[in-house]
Motif scaffolding. Sequence first.
Motif, PDB file in Angstrom:
ATOM      1  N   TRP A 451       0.863  -1.170   0.000  1.00  0.00           N
ATOM      2  CA  TRP A 451       0.000   0.000   0.000  1.00  0.00           C
ATOM      3  C   TRP A 451       0.910   1.234   0.000  1.00  0.00           C
ATOM      4  CZ3 TRP A 451      -0.487  -4.426   2.651  1.00  0.00           C
ATOM      5  CH2 TRP A 451      -1.678  -5.150   2.531  1.00  0.00           C
ATOM      6  N   SER A 452       0.894   1.988  -1.070  1.00  0.00           N
ATOM      7  CA  SER A 452       1.805   3.110  -1.248  1.00  0.00           C
ATOM      8  C   SER A 452       1.599   4.191  -0.181  1.00  0.00           C
ATOM      9  CB  SER A 452       1.607   3.717  -2.637  1.00  0.00           C
ATOM     10  OG  SER A 452       2.272   4.946  -2.761  1.00  0.00           O
ATOM     11  N   LEU A 453       2.637   4.976   0.044  1.00  0.00           N
ATOM     12  CA  LEU A 453       2.553   6.138   0.941  1.00  0.00           C
ATOM     13  C   LEU A 453       1.422   7.065   0.533  1.00  0.00           C
ATOM     14  CD1 LEU A 453       6.365   6.865   1.035  1.00  0.00           C
ATOM     15  CD2 LEU A 453       5.007   6.529   3.099  1.00  0.00           C
ATOM     16  N   GLN A 454       1.114   7.120  -0.771  1.00  0.00           N
ATOM     17  CA  GLN A 454       0.113   8.047  -1.288  1.00  0.00           C
ATOM     18  C   GLN A 454      -1.205   7.371  -1.631  1.00  0.00           C
ATOM     19  OE1 GLN A 454       2.688   9.550  -4.426  1.00  0.00           O
ATOM     20  NE2 GLN A 454       2.982  11.465  -3.300  1.00  0.00           N
ATOM     21  N   ASP A 455      -1.346   6.118  -1.199  1.00  0.00           N
ATOM     22  CA  ASP A 455      -2.616   5.417  -1.383  1.00  0.00           C
ATOM     23  C   ASP A 455      -3.637   5.967  -0.393  1.00  0.00           C
ATOM     24  OD1 ASP A 455      -4.650   3.417  -1.748  1.00  0.00           O
ATOM     25  OD2 ASP A 455      -3.818   2.394   0.008  1.00  0.00           O
ATOM     26  N   PHE A 456      -4.700   6.562  -0.906  1.00  0.00           N
ATOM     27  CA  PHE A 456      -5.662   7.273  -0.065  1.00  0.00           C
ATOM     28  C   PHE A 456      -6.453   6.329   0.831  1.00  0.00           C
ATOM     29  CE2 PHE A 456      -9.763   9.934  -0.003  1.00  0.00           C
ATOM     30  CZ  PHE A 456      -9.347  10.647   1.118  1.00  0.00           C
ATOM     31  N   GLN A 457      -6.684   5.119   0.391  1.00  0.00           N
ATOM     32  CA  GLN A 457      -7.539   4.208   1.160  1.00  0.00           C
ATOM     33  C   GLN A 457      -6.856   3.681   2.421  1.00  0.00           C
ATOM     34  OE1 GLN A 457      -8.413   0.153  -0.165  1.00  0.00           O
ATOM     35  NE2 GLN A 457     -10.593   0.618  -0.035  1.00  0.00           N
ATOM     36  N   VAL A 458      -5.595   3.213   2.296  1.00  0.00           N
ATOM     37  CA  VAL A 458      -4.896   2.583   3.421  1.00  0.00           C
ATOM     38  C   VAL A 458      -3.528   3.210   3.660  1.00  0.00           C
ATOM     39  CG1 VAL A 458      -3.887   0.420   4.288  1.00  0.00           C
ATOM     40  CG2 VAL A 458      -6.068   0.375   3.055  1.00  0.00           C
ATOM     41  N   GLY A 459      -2.741   3.329   2.598  1.00  0.00           N
ATOM     42  CA  GLY A 459      -1.341   3.705   2.747  1.00  0.00           C
ATOM     43  C   GLY A 459      -1.112   5.079   3.323  1.00  0.00           C
ATOM     44  N   TYR A 517       6.780   3.894   6.212  1.00  0.00           N
ATOM     45  CA  TYR A 517       7.973   3.895   5.374  1.00  0.00           C
ATOM     46  C   TYR A 517       8.394   5.338   5.067  1.00  0.00           C
ATOM     47  CZ  TYR A 517       7.901  -1.096   4.154  1.00  0.00           C
ATOM     48  OH  TYR A 517       7.959  -2.473   4.190  1.00  0.00           O
ATOM     49  N   LEU A 518       9.681   5.510   4.884  1.00  0.00           N
ATOM     50  CA  LEU A 518      10.187   6.791   4.417  1.00  0.00           C
ATOM     51  C   LEU A 518      10.019   6.910   2.908  1.00  0.00           C
ATOM     52  CD1 LEU A 518      11.619   9.410   5.281  1.00  0.00           C
ATOM     53  CD2 LEU A 518      13.804   8.249   4.870  1.00  0.00           C
ATOM     54  N   PHE A 519      10.186   5.773   2.204  1.00  0.00           N
ATOM     55  CA  PHE A 519       9.981   5.709   0.756  1.00  0.00           C
ATOM     56  C   PHE A 519       9.122   4.482   0.455  1.00  0.00           C
ATOM     57  CE2 PHE A 519      14.305   7.295   1.549  1.00  0.00           C
ATOM     58  CZ  PHE A 519      14.188   8.584   1.053  1.00  0.00           C
ATOM     59  N   ASP A 520       8.585   4.429  -0.766  1.00  0.00           N
ATOM     60  CA  ASP A 520       7.825   3.258  -1.196  1.00  0.00           C
ATOM     61  C   ASP A 520       8.785   2.127  -1.557  1.00  0.00           C
ATOM     62  OD1 ASP A 520       5.203   4.027  -0.857  1.00  0.00           O
ATOM     63  OD2 ASP A 520       4.991   4.886  -2.858  1.00  0.00           O
ATOM     64  N   LEU A 521       9.103   1.283  -0.566  1.00  0.00           N
ATOM     65  CA  LEU A 521      10.053   0.197  -0.797  1.00  0.00           C
ATOM     66  C   LEU A 521       9.364  -1.162  -0.938  1.00  0.00           C
ATOM     67  CD1 LEU A 521      12.886   1.235   1.672  1.00  0.00           C
ATOM     68  CD2 LEU A 521      12.797   1.562  -0.795  1.00  0.00           C
ATOM     69  N   GLY A 522       8.145  -1.293  -0.427  1.00  0.00           N
ATOM     70  CA  GLY A 522       7.373  -2.510  -0.641  1.00  0.00           C
ATOM     71  C   GLY A 522       7.799  -3.681   0.201  1.00  0.00           C
ATOM     72  N   TRP A 523       7.339  -4.873  -0.223  1.00  0.00           N
ATOM     73  CA  TRP A 523       7.495  -6.095   0.580  1.00  0.00           C
ATOM     74  C   TRP A 523       8.907  -6.662   0.570  1.00  0.00           C
ATOM     75  CZ3 TRP A 523       3.722  -5.995  -3.439  1.00  0.00           C
ATOM     76  CH2 TRP A 523       4.215  -6.372  -4.689  1.00  0.00           C
ATOM     77  N   LEU A 526      10.967  -5.199   4.394  1.00  0.00           N
ATOM     78  CA  LEU A 526      10.087  -4.970   5.542  1.00  0.00           C
ATOM     79  C   LEU A 526      10.824  -4.271   6.678  1.00  0.00           C
ATOM     80  CD1 LEU A 526       8.073  -8.322   5.754  1.00  0.00           C
ATOM     81  CD2 LEU A 526       7.451  -6.203   4.593  1.00  0.00           C
ATOM     82  N   GLY A 527      12.149  -4.402   6.695  1.00  0.00           N
ATOM     83  CA  GLY A 527      12.915  -3.743   7.747  1.00  0.00           C
ATOM     84  C   GLY A 527      12.860  -2.235   7.673  1.00  0.00           C
ATOM     85  N   ALA A 528      12.470  -1.669   6.525  1.00  0.00           N
ATOM     86  CA  ALA A 528      12.373  -0.214   6.393  1.00  0.00           C
ATOM     87  C   ALA A 528      11.086   0.336   6.979  1.00  0.00           C
ATOM     88  CB  ALA A 528      12.480   0.187   4.923  1.00  0.00           C
ATOM     89  N   GLY A 529      10.156  -0.548   7.361  1.00  0.00           N
ATOM     90  CA  GLY A 529       8.935  -0.088   8.027  1.00  0.00           C
ATOM     91  C   GLY A 529       9.213   0.147   9.505  1.00  0.00           C
ATOM     92  N   ALA A 530       8.957   1.387   9.966  1.00  0.00           N
ATOM     93  CA  ALA A 530       9.376   1.767  11.320  1.00  0.00           C
ATOM     94  C   ALA A 530       8.464   1.206  12.400  1.00  0.00           C
ATOM     95  CB  ALA A 530       9.453   3.287  11.432  1.00  0.00           C
ATOM     96  N   ILE A 531       7.183   0.967  12.091  1.00  0.00           N
ATOM     97  CA  ILE A 531       6.232   0.543  13.120  1.00  0.00           C
ATOM     98  C   ILE A 531       5.776  -0.885  12.821  1.00  0.00           C
ATOM     99  CG2 ILE A 531       3.980   1.012  14.155  1.00  0.00           C
ATOM    100  CD1 ILE A 531       4.410   3.941  13.620  1.00  0.00           C
TER     101      ILE A 531
END
Length: 997
Positions: A451-459, A517-523, A526-531
Amino acid sequence: MRNYLPKLKTLMLAFALTLGATLAANAQSRTISGTVMDASLGDPVPGATVIVKGTTRGTATDLDGKFTLPLQAEDQVLVISFVGYMTQEVEIGNQTNITVNLEEDIQSLEEAVVIGYGSQDKKEITSAVVGVKPEDFNRGNVSNPAQLLQGKVAGLSITRPGGNPNNAFNIRLRGLSTFGANSSPLIVLDGVIGASLENVDPNDIQSIDVLKDGSAAAIYGARGSSGVILITTTKQGSREGSTNVTINSFATVDQATNLIPILSAEEFVARGGTDFGSNTDWRNELIDDALSYTTNASVSGSFGNSNYMASVNYRDNNGIVNGVGNERLNTRMNFSQGALNNRLRFNINLSFTNLDSESINDAAFRYATIYNPTAPVFENTEDAQNRFGGYFQRDLFDFYNPVALANQQKFVGETKTALTSYRVEYDILPNLTATAQYSQDRRNTLSGGFWSLQDFQVGLGATGSAERNTFDRKQRIFETTLRYETDLSDKLNMTLLGGAGLQYTTNQGFNARVRQYLFDLGWNNLGAGAIRLGNNTNVSSFANEDQLNSVFGRANFNWDNMIFLSASVRAETYSGFGPNNQTGYFPAFSIGSDFTQIFDMGVFSQFKPRVSFGVTGNLPPSPTLALGVFGNGNRIDLDGDPLTQNDIFVGINQFSNPNRDLKWETKEELNFGVDFGMFNNKVTGSIDYYTRNISDLLFNVPVATGAPNPFDPGRFNTAGSTWVNLANLRAAGFEFAASVNQIGKGALKWTPTFNFTIYDKTTIESLSAGELGFEELRFATPGSPGQNNNQIIYNRVGQNLGDIYGPRLNGLTENGEYILSTTDPNEFEKLGNGLPKGEFGFTNSFMYGQWSLNFFLRGAWGHDLYNSYRGFYENADGASNTWNSVVTAKTPTNPLVSSTPTFNSSVVEDASFIRLDNAELGYNFKTNSPNLSSLRVYFAAQNLFTITNYTGVDPEVRTNDSENGDAFTSALSPGIERRNTYFQTRSFTLGVTVNFK
């Protein structure tokens, strides 16, 4: 492939060589050449005899079905014959090259039907068993073996609403047999029990046999309640030194069809909708024609006592939305070797499949239908660029740009399957054969969601999110059998089968999801996801295993080809049931008699009444239901201090109480049938009537904690639910199938085949076990906005499963407000039922010279569907002006509905339909090349048109609720077309098949 009697062929070929040499010595003035073909399959017929009528002069066709014969002046007619075919006479005239299409002699063929652990002559079958051959399969872009059978077998329902190429098919045989996850028939692939359909490509399939009734399926015991489908893959080469190469390649174009009518931008604004100044066709922005490719290549042959077949199948199936599709590579090798004068036989079957799939959020189809038509796709504002990646979005409820949704959420899957099977047979005596088979079926799945950083529904709210999932399954089966056949007297033949089997199944999986995520790095990072805690995050893993031990036996008797009897029993012990009930017994009995062998039946060339009874079981989807299973609970901070972490632990929850008495689901089925043939088997068919009683269905029942546990004496309930054998169901049905073999004269031949099924819908006899249980189970709320409170599917004791309940619409006021019969759910009326009263299939095959035409009609009647698009988006109230409106033939227009959307009888529609499901036009080119045996070009189309009064996306039967993720309750809520249904597609295929030898 047929048995062309190798010994007879050798003699005929030797005769041809001798005769040819003799004739060559006499210098004749003229010769005639030709090719002898199988009229049904288009394959050459080697070893056919070609004789000049009234003489003994002749020859035999070679391995490619070709012949050359010297003629004398007075020769006028050739006589062509071969075992299993009708003899044909051809006038020579001035012809120098001819093609002869031999037709099967149905009376002379003893058609073998595959049954459990062997095969049996069709005349001896006393159960409801149907065999389907390649010439009867559906045509076109068939990517799943289930499609080959769609509409071909009475009582076998195969459905896939919408046109998503990644969706699996729902397969039901004679209706519902369980609430659980094992509602599809058991697949037996080349003798491997429980194989996945993904293990085989449709082009590799030689035959499919369906065991429909309980007596036929009982030999598979605990896995046969939903029926059994036996798949046999392409046989190896059978002619000494022969090599056959087949290439089939085709391309397919898919187009969206049957789009629901909606308001134009002008009509939307005129009705009061917000005008954003654009005119956007959202469905046109989302979908486009899809191009798919398929290539299949196989080589088969023989040398010495060895036979082999190897194939490679590549498929690139694309959906009508960018980012939806799959790429599949299947490789298969079958090898057999005979030794000790063929008394010892080895068989190895290997199959490997790689499947890569891409999907989008199917909600994009909903929003492409109802999104504001005056909104643009993109918006050049700072807020849109920074927050939404330039897409137009607005902070409104349930309002998401469908193009952005399809592009900013991605879901992928990688599945690898490996099926290996090793089989050895040894003839201890000419009539006593021992067999042992070991198979291993492995499935490894790796999937990802983004789910992208700019995805309005979830991301956007999660600051980007991604997940990775794995699932690994390994099943190992070892089975051994002993088969003995003898003549007890001049008229009585007996065949005995005994065997034992072991099955081990291991499942394990892992899931991790993170966010921010700081950037859209995807699956892939996963280590780039802070929470990694809280909403939109997850981490879990699991593993389980089970064992199934079996012993079984069967006896078949044939009295003078007049009376046939079969009896079998299987005993199985399963580790996943309670210790008091881990062993189940599954007996079966069937008897039939061909009256034409006893009486003069006039036009009937076969009239075989039969009666059968069988008991089958059903394995649970999890081996832990009988246990008091514990799982993870919430995180607990022992001291409540967020600054310390060495005192944080995950608590333990018990999911259910143990049940020492948990046992098999069982199905008892009684079947009355007649197999018939008329006019020397020009017309053949069958009639069946069955009744089935399904008992002890598994269900998770709420219980009072602290109360005594009746299933574990001396102990108390420590969890709020217990798995019990709860429900009893009853069902019945009538099935009819008939085929007429090649009507017509001259070059034009027509073979029609028709089947239909009439269902006595499933009745709920009980929903209780002792003092536990229910009088009714309600499921399936329409959804949000505003319709989350009342379920619409009521399953009541004494009533049909899947009844749709709701208020009846008695009319509209002058202002367009609903006049409903009631608003109290306890006073709702029965509005319909999602399961069909009947289904039918009608196949037509035409042949004219080298041309062939096949088309197939399929349909269902008596089922209702909740049209969720009308249920939410046809009203003209103020709140609905956020969305576009659907405008169907059933939408009220005078006056417009001004009430808030509310579920009622007007949106439950009769979904009966007739569909031209499949059509193919083909041409077989004449070939004179010694290396090219056949060349065929064909054009096929699928889903050409549908006749229905249903106004939703697809009138196809819904056997379960696509938005219900609980495997045990989804089947209890049929008849709902959800708003996220993938649009229907129409397909056009152009292909070529080449056979080399």
